[in-house]
Design an enzyme around this catalytic site. Structure first.
Site, PDB file in Angstrom:
ATOM      1  N   ARG A 153       1.574 -31.942 -33.655  1.00 34.50           N
ATOM      2  CA  ARG A 153       0.364 -32.402 -33.056  1.00 34.50           C
ATOM      3  C   ARG A 153      -0.796 -31.537 -33.382  1.00 34.50           C
ATOM      4  NH1 ARG A 153       3.551 -33.256 -26.985  1.00 34.50           N
ATOM      5  NH2 ARG A 153       4.132 -35.219 -27.419  1.00 34.50           N
ATOM      6  N   HIS A 197       5.931 -23.662 -24.384  1.00 35.25           N
ATOM      7  CA  HIS A 197       5.649 -25.227 -24.575  1.00 35.25           C
ATOM      8  C   HIS A 197       5.132 -25.850 -23.180  1.00 35.25           C
ATOM      9  CE1 HIS A 197       6.327 -29.238 -25.763  1.00 35.25           C
ATOM     10  NE2 HIS A 197       7.146 -29.616 -25.012  1.00 35.25           N
ATOM     11  N   GLY A 230      21.830 -37.710 -22.742  1.00 41.50           N
ATOM     12  CA  GLY A 230      20.345 -38.347 -22.514  1.00 41.50           C
ATOM     13  C   GLY A 230      20.154 -39.487 -23.471  1.00 41.50           C
ATOM     14  N   ARG A 265       4.747 -29.833 -16.900  1.00 45.24           N
ATOM     15  CA  ARG A 265       6.340 -29.772 -17.043  1.00 45.24           C
ATOM     16  C   ARG A 265       7.159 -28.816 -16.260  1.00 45.24           C
ATOM     17  NH1 ARG A 265       3.619 -29.426 -22.104  1.00 45.24           N
ATOM     18  NH2 ARG A 265       3.755 -30.943 -23.531  1.00 45.24           N
ATOM     19  N   GLY A 271      15.899 -39.202 -26.162  1.00 39.80           N
ATOM     20  CA  GLY A 271      17.408 -39.130 -26.846  1.00 39.80           C
ATOM     21  C   GLY A 271      17.747 -40.307 -27.802  1.00 39.80           C
ATOM     22  N   GLY A 326      17.905 -41.791 -23.011  1.00 34.85           N
ATOM     23  CA  GLY A 326      16.617 -42.133 -22.555  1.00 34.85           C
ATOM     24  C   GLY A 326      15.696 -42.234 -23.839  1.00 34.85           C
ATOM     25  N   ASP A 370       4.657 -29.310 -31.113  1.00 29.72           N
ATOM     26  CA  ASP A 370       3.389 -28.834 -30.811  1.00 29.72           C
ATOM     27  C   ASP A 370       2.755 -28.797 -32.093  1.00 29.72           C
ATOM     28  OD1 ASP A 370       4.197 -28.833 -28.165  1.00 29.72           O
ATOM     29  OD2 ASP A 370       4.706 -26.850 -27.818  1.00 29.72           O
TER      30      ASP A 370
HETATM   31  P1  NAI Z   1      14.017 -40.708 -19.950  1.00 25.68           P
HETATM   32  O1  NAI Z   1      14.065 -40.865 -18.287  1.00 25.68           O
HETATM   33  O2  NAI Z   1      13.738 -41.694 -20.813  1.00 25.68           O
HETATM   34  O3  NAI Z   1      15.783 -40.207 -20.106  1.00 25.68           O
HETATM   35  C1  NAI Z   1      16.583 -39.097 -19.579  1.00 25.68           C
HETATM   36  C2  NAI Z   1      17.868 -39.667 -19.715  1.00 25.68           C
HETATM   37  O4  NAI Z   1      18.868 -38.625 -18.930  1.00 25.68           O
HETATM   38  C3  NAI Z   1      17.985 -40.888 -18.766  1.00 25.68           C
HETATM   39  O5  NAI Z   1      18.499 -42.049 -19.540  1.00 25.68           O
HETATM   40  C4  NAI Z   1      19.024 -40.455 -17.730  1.00 25.68           C
HETATM   41  O6  NAI Z   1      19.959 -41.524 -17.193  1.00 25.68           O
HETATM   42  C5  NAI Z   1      19.721 -39.378 -18.288  1.00 25.68           C
HETATM   43  N1  NAI Z   1      20.415 -38.485 -17.493  1.00 25.68           N
HETATM   44  C6  NAI Z   1      19.895 -37.768 -16.108  1.00 25.68           C
HETATM   45  N2  NAI Z   1      20.608 -36.871 -15.764  1.00 25.68           N
HETATM   46  C7  NAI Z   1      21.586 -36.905 -16.615  1.00 25.68           C
HETATM   47  C8  NAI Z   1      22.994 -36.338 -16.463  1.00 25.68           C
HETATM   48  N3  NAI Z   1      23.497 -35.377 -15.662  1.00 25.68           N
HETATM   49  N4  NAI Z   1      23.970 -36.408 -17.581  1.00 25.68           N
HETATM   50  C9  NAI Z   1      23.630 -37.282 -18.800  1.00 25.68           C
HETATM   51  N5  NAI Z   1      22.447 -38.099 -18.685  1.00 25.68           N
HETATM   52  C10 NAI Z   1      21.610 -37.851 -17.635  1.00 25.68           C
HETATM   53  O7  NAI Z   1      13.329 -39.274 -20.091  1.00 25.68           O
HETATM   54  P2  NAI Z   1      12.818 -38.862 -21.786  1.00 25.68           P
HETATM   55  O8  NAI Z   1      11.375 -39.272 -21.931  1.00 25.68           O
HETATM   56  O9  NAI Z   1      13.630 -39.032 -22.747  1.00 25.68           O
HETATM   57  O10 NAI Z   1      12.627 -37.234 -21.339  1.00 25.68           O
HETATM   58  C11 NAI Z   1      13.880 -36.345 -21.392  1.00 25.68           C
HETATM   59  C12 NAI Z   1      13.460 -34.974 -21.075  1.00 25.68           C
HETATM   60  O11 NAI Z   1      12.855 -34.472 -22.395  1.00 25.68           O
HETATM   61  C13 NAI Z   1      12.130 -34.942 -19.968  1.00 25.68           C
HETATM   62  O12 NAI Z   1      12.746 -33.722 -19.128  1.00 25.68           O
HETATM   63  C14 NAI Z   1      11.176 -34.841 -20.839  1.00 25.68           C
HETATM   64  O13 NAI Z   1      10.138 -33.670 -20.135  1.00 25.68           O
HETATM   65  C15 NAI Z   1      11.569 -33.746 -21.951  1.00 25.68           C
HETATM   66  N6  NAI Z   1      10.858 -33.605 -23.234  1.00 25.68           N
HETATM   67  C16 NAI Z   1      10.826 -32.466 -23.695  1.00 25.68           C
HETATM   68  C17 NAI Z   1      10.088 -32.580 -25.214  1.00 25.68           C
HETATM   69  C18 NAI Z   1       9.912 -31.263 -25.723  1.00 25.68           C
HETATM   70  O14 NAI Z   1       8.964 -30.816 -26.676  1.00 25.68           O
HETATM   71  N7  NAI Z   1      10.890 -30.306 -25.372  1.00 25.68           N
HETATM   72  C19 NAI Z   1       9.013 -33.738 -25.498  1.00 25.68           C
HETATM   73  C20 NAI Z   1       9.097 -35.057 -24.706  1.00 25.68           C
HETATM   74  C21 NAI Z   1      10.287 -34.756 -23.650  1.00 25.68           C
END
Ligand code: NAI
Length: 306
Positions: free
Chosen positions: A151, A175, A7, A88, A12, A9, A148
């Site tokens: 924060r 979470h 990922g 979430r 990542g 995004g 968390d």
């Molecule tokens: P984003 O949409 O910016 O990036 C996600 C990326 O995953 C995209 O570039 C997409 O193309 C890629 N992707 C989708 N399916 C894929 C696959 N099968 N193989 C490889 N890549 C794939 O999202 P963001 O903001 O980076 O968030 C990512 C995840 O992290 C979300 O589920 C979000 O809720 C979670 N998150 C968790 C946190 C935590 O504390 N655990 C904190 C912030 C976000």
């Protein structure tokens, strides 16, 4: 030390950036399903190397898991983030399929890897990785509590009008907006309980602000946050890579600890070269225990949707 981040995004890429800036890894592979996207992010990040003074090589790949082979640590951030007003838990439908496929592909090429799960709903995604792979439990870690807790410390410092380095505190439990258990009783300012400085009402406000920390940012940004999540993941990765034996609250499979079984939920753990080297059981009071039980109910309800 080779690290893969799946990922490329917001989270990542931020995570890859912090890992690189800290300069402890030889290689970071950034993998995304979107054609050319990880390559672009990796190139952009590599062009900061001379500016930021790091030697970590960041490589971008489109869905080619052979390039991730023999990674010591793999981070899963692939999937969709929430939009304003979403929980979430609502992400489970799409993200469960992604996390299952991605974890299996990673293990195929890196059978000895340690996996850090970030995709939401994170506790359930961590549990899914346990159920769908045969990795030992100490090599599957969910990242939520580290963020968390950061924060929580931010909100405590704000309420105390103190520098953040004066403040210590930890959030355990699930979470999620309702599942987090910020341990205000144990939070301190230079070893002095924060209750010496803050009224119960103010402490309750800190607790509430912490629990909706992610939702507050999602409302402001239109999508979920990335700087603090990326920094929190990089902290976990560094603790493992550098065998720091550092303590973080992480989502971990409990087998009797905190009176729970067959659930991944946030608890303090020691992280070192073997991944989770110890689950730390702290003495909770009755209110905190009740809060943990409620939190676990919420996580189990989401697990039931798998
Ligand atoms: P984003 O949409 O910016 O990036 C996600 C990326 O995953 C995209 O570039 C997409 O193309 C890629 N992707 C989708 N399916 C894929 C696959 N099968 N193989 C490889 N890549 C794939 O999202 P963001 O903001 O980076 O968030 C990512 C995840 O992290 C979300 O589920 C979000 O809720 C979670 N998150 C968790 C946190 C935590 O504390 N655990 C904190 C912030 C976000």
């Amino acid at each position: 030390m080779k690290i893969t981040v799946v990922g490329a995004g917001a989270v990542g890429a931020s995570c890859a950036e912090y890992i690189a800036i800290k300069n402890f890894a030889s290689e970071v592979v950034l993998l995304d399903i979107k054609e050319g996207f990880a390559e672009g992010k990796a190139m952009d990040l590599m062009q900061t190397a001379s500016l930021n003074g790091f030697d970590t090589k960041i490589k971008g790949v489109t869905n080619d898991y052979s390039k991730t082979a023999n990674s010591d640590i793999c981070v899963i951030t692939s999937g969709i983030p929430r939009k304003p007003g979403m929980t979430r838990e609502e992400l489970i439908g799409i993200n469960a399929g992604i996390v299952k496929t991605v974890s299996s592909s990673l293990i195929q090429h890196s059978p000895n890897t340690i996996i850090i799960v970030v995709s939401n709903p994170m506790d359930t995604m961590t549990y899914l990785v346990h159920k769908s792979t045969n990795l030992p439990k100490h090599r599957i870690i969910g990242m939520g509590g580290a963020l968390d807790s950061a924060r929580f410390k931010y909100r405590l410092a704000e309420a105390l009008d103190a520098p953040i380095s004066d403040v210590d505190g930890m959030v355990i439990g699930g979470h999620s907006d309702t599942g987090m258990v910020p341990l205000t009783r144990l939070a301190t300012r230079n070893s002095v309980p924060v209750s010496k400085f803050l009224s119960n009402d103010r402490l309750n406000q800190v607790m509430e602000d912490t629990k909706v920390g992610g939702a507050t940012l999602t409302k402001l940004l239109g999508t979920s946050a990335w700087y603090a999540p990326g920094a929190a993941v990089s902290g976990l990765v560094q603790a493992i890579a550098c065998d720091q034996k550092k303590m973080f609250p992480c989502s971990v499979l409990l087998e009797g600890e905190y009176g729970m079984n067959d659930i991944c939920i946030g608890a303090p753990v020691i992280l070192g070269r073997n991944g989770i080297e110890k689950i730390v059981e702290i003495e909770l009071n009755d209110a905190e225990k009740a809060h943990m039980v409620e939190s676990a109910k919420g996580v189990r309800a989401t697990n039931d949707l798998l």
